[in-house]
Design a protein around this motif. Sequence first.
Motif, PDB file in Angstrom:
ATOM      1  N   UNK A  32       0.828  -1.207   0.000  1.00 15.14           N
ATOM      2  CA  UNK A  32       0.000   0.000   0.000  1.00 15.14           C
ATOM      3  C   UNK A  32       0.865   1.261   0.000  1.00 15.14           C
ATOM      4  N   UNK A  33       2.080   1.146   0.536  1.00 13.02           N
ATOM      5  CA  UNK A  33       3.063   2.223   0.501  1.00 13.02           C
ATOM      6  C   UNK A  33       4.351   1.691  -0.110  1.00 13.02           C
ATOM      7  N   UNK A  34       5.138   2.578  -0.679  1.00 15.02           N
ATOM      8  CA  UNK A  34       6.459   2.228  -1.187  1.00 15.02           C
ATOM      9  C   UNK A  34       7.516   2.961  -0.379  1.00 15.02           C
TER      10      UNK A  34
ATOM     11  N   UNK B 159      10.797   5.108   0.628  1.00 16.02           N
ATOM     12  CA  UNK B 159      11.572   6.169  -0.019  1.00 16.02           C
ATOM     13  C   UNK B 159      12.942   5.658  -0.454  1.00 16.02           C
ATOM     14  N   UNK B 160      13.454   4.674   0.265  1.00 13.52           N
ATOM     15  CA  UNK B 160      14.731   4.058  -0.074  1.00 13.52           C
ATOM     16  C   UNK B 160      14.701   2.618   0.411  1.00 13.52           C
ATOM     17  N   UNK B 161      15.524   1.767  -0.202  1.00 14.40           N
ATOM     18  CA  UNK B 161      15.558   0.372   0.205  1.00 14.40           C
ATOM     19  C   UNK B 161      14.482  -0.449  -0.478  1.00 14.40           C
ATOM     20  N   UNK B 162      14.312  -1.680  -0.027  1.00  5.76           N
ATOM     21  CA  UNK B 162      13.391  -2.604  -0.676  1.00  5.76           C
ATOM     22  C   UNK B 162      12.575  -3.365   0.357  1.00  5.76           C
ATOM     23  N   UNK B 163      11.436  -3.841  -0.102  1.00  3.50           N
ATOM     24  CA  UNK B 163      10.602  -4.766   0.656  1.00  3.50           C
ATOM     25  C   UNK B 163      10.508  -6.039  -0.176  1.00  3.50           C
ATOM     26  N   UNK B 164      10.848  -7.165   0.421  1.00  4.05           N
ATOM     27  CA  UNK B 164      10.996  -8.390  -0.339  1.00  4.05           C
ATOM     28  C   UNK B 164      10.272  -9.539   0.354  1.00  4.05           C
ATOM     29  N   UNK B 165       9.586 -10.352  -0.435  1.00  4.12           N
ATOM     30  CA  UNK B 165       9.032 -11.629   0.025  1.00  4.12           C
ATOM     31  C   UNK B 165       9.646 -12.706  -0.850  1.00  4.12           C
ATOM     32  N   UNK B 166      10.516 -13.519  -0.267  1.00  2.00           N
ATOM     33  CA  UNK B 166      11.253 -14.487  -1.078  1.00  2.00           C
ATOM     34  C   UNK B 166      12.130 -13.738  -2.071  1.00  2.00           C
ATOM     35  N   UNK B 167      11.992 -14.070  -3.360  1.00  2.27           N
ATOM     36  CA  UNK B 167      12.768 -13.381  -4.389  1.00  2.27           C
ATOM     37  C   UNK B 167      11.966 -12.300  -5.094  1.00  2.27           C
ATOM     38  N   UNK B 168      10.792 -11.943  -4.555  1.00  9.02           N
ATOM     39  CA  UNK B 168       9.935 -10.941  -5.171  1.00  9.02           C
ATOM     40  C   UNK B 168      10.075  -9.612  -4.433  1.00  9.02           C
ATOM     41  N   UNK B 169      10.253  -8.538  -5.204  1.00  8.43           N
ATOM     42  CA  UNK B 169      10.425  -7.201  -4.642  1.00  8.43           C
ATOM     43  C   UNK B 169       9.187  -6.374  -4.957  1.00  8.43           C
ATOM     44  N   UNK B 170       8.700  -5.629  -3.963  1.00 11.81           N
ATOM     45  CA  UNK B 170       7.400  -4.969  -4.085  1.00 11.81           C
ATOM     46  C   UNK B 170       7.366  -3.890  -5.153  1.00 11.81           C
ATOM     47  N   UNK B 171       8.488  -3.180  -5.376  1.00 10.43           N
ATOM     48  CA  UNK B 171       8.437  -2.036  -6.277  1.00 10.43           C
ATOM     49  C   UNK B 171       9.117  -2.269  -7.624  1.00 10.43           C
ATOM     50  N   UNK B 172       9.356  -3.531  -7.979  1.00  6.68           N
ATOM     51  CA  UNK B 172       9.902  -3.855  -9.293  1.00  6.68           C
ATOM     52  C   UNK B 172       8.752  -4.215 -10.221  1.00  6.68           C
ATOM     53  N   UNK B 173       8.637  -3.488 -11.328  1.00  4.84           N
ATOM     54  CA  UNK B 173       7.447  -3.610 -12.178  1.00  4.84           C
ATOM     55  C   UNK B 173       7.231  -5.034 -12.680  1.00  4.84           C
ATOM     56  N   UNK B 174       8.308  -5.708 -13.067  1.00  7.92           N
ATOM     57  CA  UNK B 174       8.136  -7.031 -13.682  1.00  7.92           C
ATOM     58  C   UNK B 174       7.696  -8.099 -12.671  1.00  7.92           C
ATOM     59  N   UNK B 175       7.882  -7.839 -11.374  1.00 12.14           N
ATOM     60  CA  UNK B 175       7.460  -8.820 -10.371  1.00 12.14           C
ATOM     61  C   UNK B 175       6.331  -8.309  -9.481  1.00 12.14           C
ATOM     62  N   UNK B 176       5.826  -7.099  -9.779  1.00 10.94           N
ATOM     63  CA  UNK B 176       4.865  -6.475  -8.868  1.00 10.94           C
ATOM     64  C   UNK B 176       3.591  -7.296  -8.723  1.00 10.94           C
ATOM     65  N   UNK B 177       3.049  -7.803  -9.831  1.00 12.57           N
ATOM     66  CA  UNK B 177       1.800  -8.565  -9.749  1.00 12.57           C
ATOM     67  C   UNK B 177       2.005  -9.865  -8.990  1.00 12.57           C
ATOM     68  N   UNK B 178       3.137 -10.519  -9.193  1.00 12.57           N
ATOM     69  CA  UNK B 178       3.415 -11.754  -8.453  1.00 12.57           C
ATOM     70  C   UNK B 178       3.643 -11.455  -6.975  1.00 12.57           C
ATOM     71  N   UNK B 179       4.277 -10.321  -6.675  1.00 14.99           N
ATOM     72  CA  UNK B 179       4.445  -9.925  -5.280  1.00 14.99           C
ATOM     73  C   UNK B 179       3.081  -9.741  -4.620  1.00 14.99           C
ATOM     74  N   UNK B 180       2.181  -9.015  -5.277  1.00 19.70           N
ATOM     75  CA  UNK B 180       0.858  -8.755  -4.708  1.00 19.70           C
ATOM     76  C   UNK B 180       0.098 -10.053  -4.475  1.00 19.70           C
ATOM     77  N   UNK B 181       0.245 -11.009  -5.380  1.00 17.61           N
ATOM     78  CA  UNK B 181      -0.461 -12.272  -5.196  1.00 17.61           C
ATOM     79  C   UNK B 181       0.155 -13.103  -4.083  1.00 17.61           C
ATOM     80  N   UNK B 182       1.436 -12.915  -3.808  1.00 15.39           N
ATOM     81  CA  UNK B 182       2.108 -13.713  -2.782  1.00 15.39           C
ATOM     82  C   UNK B 182       1.815 -13.225  -1.370  1.00 15.39           C
ATOM     83  N   UNK B 183       1.219 -12.017  -1.256  1.00 11.44           N
ATOM     84  CA  UNK B 183       0.952 -11.423   0.057  1.00 11.44           C
ATOM     85  C   UNK B 183      -0.551 -11.255   0.244  1.00 11.44           C
TER      86      UNK B 183
END
Length: 230
Positions: free
Chosen positions: A34-36, A38-62
């Motif tokens: 819901x928030x991104x 300002x610096x750094x990353x939020x990761x679940x496994x190998x999926x990063x919340x703010x990377x466009x190519x993995x964003x949909x898979x990240x959302x489905x994993x959480x």
Amino acid sequence: MFRALTVEFEPGATVLLGPNGAGKSTLLSLIVGLLQPDAGTVRVGDLVSDVRRTRSRYRRSVGWLPQHVAAMPGLKVREQVAYAGWLKGLNRRDAWVNAARALGRVGLQDLAERPSRALSGGQLRRVGIAQTLVHDAKLIVMDEPAAGLDPQQRRVLREVLNSVVGDVDLLVSTHQTEDISDIYQHVAVLDDGVIRFHGEVPAFLARARPGVEPSRQAEDAYVQFIGTEA
């Protein structure tokens, strides 16, 4: 809010404790996307919340269970759960099939055709959990899931949470310390944007003062960390 916060939650069930204003809601919002940051990353496994190519898979994993679960007007229970799956990217058929399975896991299969608005508060909270399970989340994040529930509803909720641990990881924010030993393996205490404690439940309970009754150890241990210096 956070001063260079770094935290890695272990697999299993973790309870996040902290007073109002500690930053719990902000941290949960970052984790569920819901928030991104300002610096750094939020990761679940190998999926990063703010990377466009993995964003949909990240959302489905959480999966996200907010404190207040609303009944959707005009929808029956199974329809509401299926709709949540569709919003996460499932096609209609998979969302419908998965909804029945998710309702079975939270013990509401017999209420699948009941209007959502006819459910009790405890039942609606379990619908919310089913909504997090319908899209096969790897991590379920919950904000005060037991708030406002009576003792019987809390017992049922505890049984549901115990039934899903092992299949998914849990991160639960709460003010209540009574059920820590019954549900969780790990404890994190957040105060003023700083992690004051992060470890296993026995180590947390050991921080209670000598002589405190076992039923009060979690509460007493929690108090020892609030307002201390990092």
